[in-house]
Scaffold this active site. Structure first.
Site, PDB file in Angstrom:
ATOM      1  N   ARG A 241       0.809  -1.223   0.000  1.00  0.00           N
ATOM      2  CA  ARG A 241       0.000   0.000   0.000  1.00  0.00           C
ATOM      3  C   ARG A 241       0.846   1.280   0.000  1.00  0.00           C
ATOM      4  O   ARG A 241       0.439   2.316  -0.512  1.00  0.00           O
ATOM      5  CB  ARG A 241      -0.887  -0.036   1.247  1.00  0.00           C
ATOM      6  CG  ARG A 241      -2.002   0.961   1.253  1.00  0.00           C
ATOM      7  CD  ARG A 241      -2.920   0.681   2.435  1.00  0.00           C
ATOM      8  NE  ARG A 241      -2.230   0.811   3.690  1.00  0.00           N
ATOM      9  CZ  ARG A 241      -2.479   0.083   4.786  1.00  0.00           C
ATOM     10  NH1 ARG A 241      -3.410  -0.841   4.776  1.00  0.00           N
ATOM     11  NH2 ARG A 241      -1.803   0.275   5.884  1.00  0.00           N
TER      12      ARG A 241
ATOM     13  N   TYR B 133     -13.955  21.218 -11.070  1.00  0.00           N
ATOM     14  CA  TYR B 133     -14.518  19.901 -11.343  1.00  0.00           C
ATOM     15  C   TYR B 133     -15.596  19.612 -10.299  1.00  0.00           C
ATOM     16  O   TYR B 133     -15.361  19.730  -9.096  1.00  0.00           O
ATOM     17  CB  TYR B 133     -13.366  18.911 -11.246  1.00  0.00           C
ATOM     18  CG  TYR B 133     -13.673  17.477 -11.525  1.00  0.00           C
ATOM     19  CD1 TYR B 133     -14.142  17.077 -12.770  1.00  0.00           C
ATOM     20  CD2 TYR B 133     -13.447  16.506 -10.556  1.00  0.00           C
ATOM     21  CE1 TYR B 133     -14.390  15.743 -13.034  1.00  0.00           C
ATOM     22  CE2 TYR B 133     -13.686  15.168 -10.819  1.00  0.00           C
ATOM     23  CZ  TYR B 133     -14.163  14.795 -12.052  1.00  0.00           C
ATOM     24  OH  TYR B 133     -14.405  13.476 -12.302  1.00  0.00           O
TER      25      TYR B 133
ATOM     26  N   ASP C 275      -5.551  22.150  -9.583  1.00  0.00           N
ATOM     27  CA  ASP C 275      -5.909  20.998 -10.412  1.00  0.00           C
ATOM     28  C   ASP C 275      -5.416  21.346 -11.817  1.00  0.00           C
ATOM     29  O   ASP C 275      -5.946  22.225 -12.483  1.00  0.00           O
ATOM     30  CB  ASP C 275      -7.433  20.775 -10.375  1.00  0.00           C
ATOM     31  CG  ASP C 275      -7.867  19.496 -11.102  1.00  0.00           C
ATOM     32  OD1 ASP C 275      -7.168  19.081 -12.036  1.00  0.00           O
ATOM     33  OD2 ASP C 275      -8.928  18.937 -10.743  1.00  0.00           O
TER      34      ASP C 275
ATOM     35  N   LYS D 264      -6.489  10.808 -17.332  1.00  0.00           N
ATOM     36  CA  LYS D 264      -6.711  11.500 -18.600  1.00  0.00           C
ATOM     37  C   LYS D 264      -5.450  11.398 -19.481  1.00  0.00           C
ATOM     38  O   LYS D 264      -5.253  10.404 -20.126  1.00  0.00           O
ATOM     39  CB  LYS D 264      -7.090  12.953 -18.323  1.00  0.00           C
ATOM     40  CG  LYS D 264      -8.195  13.099 -17.246  1.00  0.00           C
ATOM     41  CD  LYS D 264      -9.596  13.083 -17.820  1.00  0.00           C
ATOM     42  CE  LYS D 264     -10.702  12.946 -16.778  1.00  0.00           C
ATOM     43  NZ  LYS D 264     -10.836  14.023 -15.833  1.00  0.00           N
TER      44      LYS D 264
END
Ligand SMILES: *Cc1c(COP(=O)(O)O)cnc(C)c1O
Length: 388
Positions: free
Chosen positions: A54, A107, A179, A204
């Site tokens: 992790r 967003y 962002d 993206k």
């Protein structure tokens, strides 16, 4: 080193892996320690230690290092999605009693997480006009801890004056989170414009092939330590195969983005000449109100932009969109393929209501030949007109 070299070279060490060009995909939960001393030293405080799946493996380190070099941060983490990156960042820097200022163009899930979750934990949020610039200083309160920017927004494409906002925020003791997804980390460097933390949806342009989810965060000191602590605490890790695909994608981001830039601008310029179109929302166009900021702060444009049609009926819209072949209708973007979706910002905005009369479309210009894309848009607009 220049960016195009960094994205190829950073985070790769072929000769530590038999000379093989790409890092192996490490699937890991348990990591074994040979001695008691090594077990005790593996406490997870050092982001580079491989102590548990992790916390990161050489596969995630390769991705994080390449991304960190691209954004110019001091450390980076890779999360399970772009949304998970946003959540990690907001949890890292906010606590009860704090206030956050978020651009109205952000967003939408950034807004829903803040209002739906953070407010329950005593964080206050307010939204501001993306074009506010230095006047943001008037909205900064003594408890404003974070100013969140996204330039341009991914639905309405307003450019933000990040240096002016960052200067005002820093003067008043707040930090700036950016962002940076529209620019793919490549065409804009928010750290150099004053952002303390930069994130993007690796889903993206970094992944680039519409087949893996990834979120990336880069922090500059002294904000790196809180990022690492929260990242590890939240268990918000990316899976090994998605980390591999993202680190592979980043190697070609420079050439892909250049093509998205060229095709996007070509489609935008063509659409500007069409009688069905009121306005094209693309900061790379001279006609766009954000063009001067874009020229100052960006070295290119991605393939995502908006098209505001004159008012149309639903029948006309369906006639236009239902028979598209090259343009897909679906969410997300940044893959090699073109997309076209109708969007409606009016439900979302609060500081700056969306009052345009007409149908907004969002286009992602993919890597197809632009002439074929223009032919398809031409046929789609002919169907729209025929249905009128
Ligand atoms: C897509 C997107 C995200 C979220 O990314 P996911 O990987 O889909 O969770 C965050 N910010 C912006 C601006 C986006 O477009």
């Amino acid at each position: 080193m220049k960016d195009d070299t960094k994205v190829v070279a950073a985070g790769r060490a072929p000769h530590s892996n038999h000379g093989i060009v790409n890092p192996p995909v490490y699937h890991a939960s348990t990591v074994l320690f040979p001695t008691l001393a090594a077990l005790r030293a593996g406490n997870g405080k050092d982001p580079r230690q491989v102590v548990y799946g992790r916390n990161g493996t050489p596969t995630t380190h390769a991705l994080q290092d390449a991304f960190c070099a691209l954004e110019g941060g001091d450390m980076a983490v890779a999360c399970a999605s772009g949304k998970a990156a946003i959540v990690t960042v907001l949890m890292a820097y906010l606590q009860a009693g704090d206030h956050i200022l978020i651009t109205d163009s952000a967003y939408q899930p950034t807004r829903t997480f803040t209002l739906g979750v953070l407010e329950r934990f005593g964080v206050e949020a307010s939204f501001y006009d993306p074009r506010i610039g230095a006047d943001i200083t008037e909205l900064i309160r003594p408890n404003t801890r974070v100013v969140f920017v996204e330039s341009p927004g991914s639905i309405t494409f307003e450019m933000q004056d990040i240096p002016a906002i960052a200067e005002a925020a820093h003067d008043r003791g707040a930090m700036v989170v950016a962002d940076n997804i529209w620019a793919g980390g490549y065409f804009c460097k928010p750290h150099d414009l004053g952002a303390d933390v930069v994130l993007q949806a690796g889903t993206k342009y970094v992944v680039g092939h519409s087949d893996a989810m990834c979120g990336l965060v880069s922090a500059r000191a002294p904000h790196d330590e809180a990022l690492w602590k929260t990242f590890v605490t939240m268990g918000n890790c990316i899976g090994p195969d998605d980390a591999y695909l993202a680190q592979r994608g980043i190697r070609t981001i420079a050439v892909r983005l250049q093509r998205h830039h060229e095709t996007g601008l070509q489609l935008a310029r063509w659409l500007e000449t069409r009688p069905e179109v009121q306005r094209v929302l693309h900061p790379g166009l001279e006609s766009d109100p954000g063009h001067a900021l874009w020229k100052r702060d960006f070295t290119g444009a991605s393939g995502l932009f908006g098209v505001l049609l004159h008012p149309v009926s639903d029948t006309q819209l369906a006639a236009m969109l239902d028979d598209l072949e090259l343009f897909g209708m679906g969410w997300s973007w940044g893959g090699y393929e073109s997309l076209l979706v109708p969007v409606d910002p009016s439900d979302v905005r609060t500081a700056t209501p969306w009052q345009e009369d007409g149908q907004l479309l969002r286009i992602h210009a993919g890597l197809e030949d632009p002439a074929d894309l223009i032919d398809e848009l031409d046929a789609a607009l002919a169907r729209l007109n025929a249905a009128g």
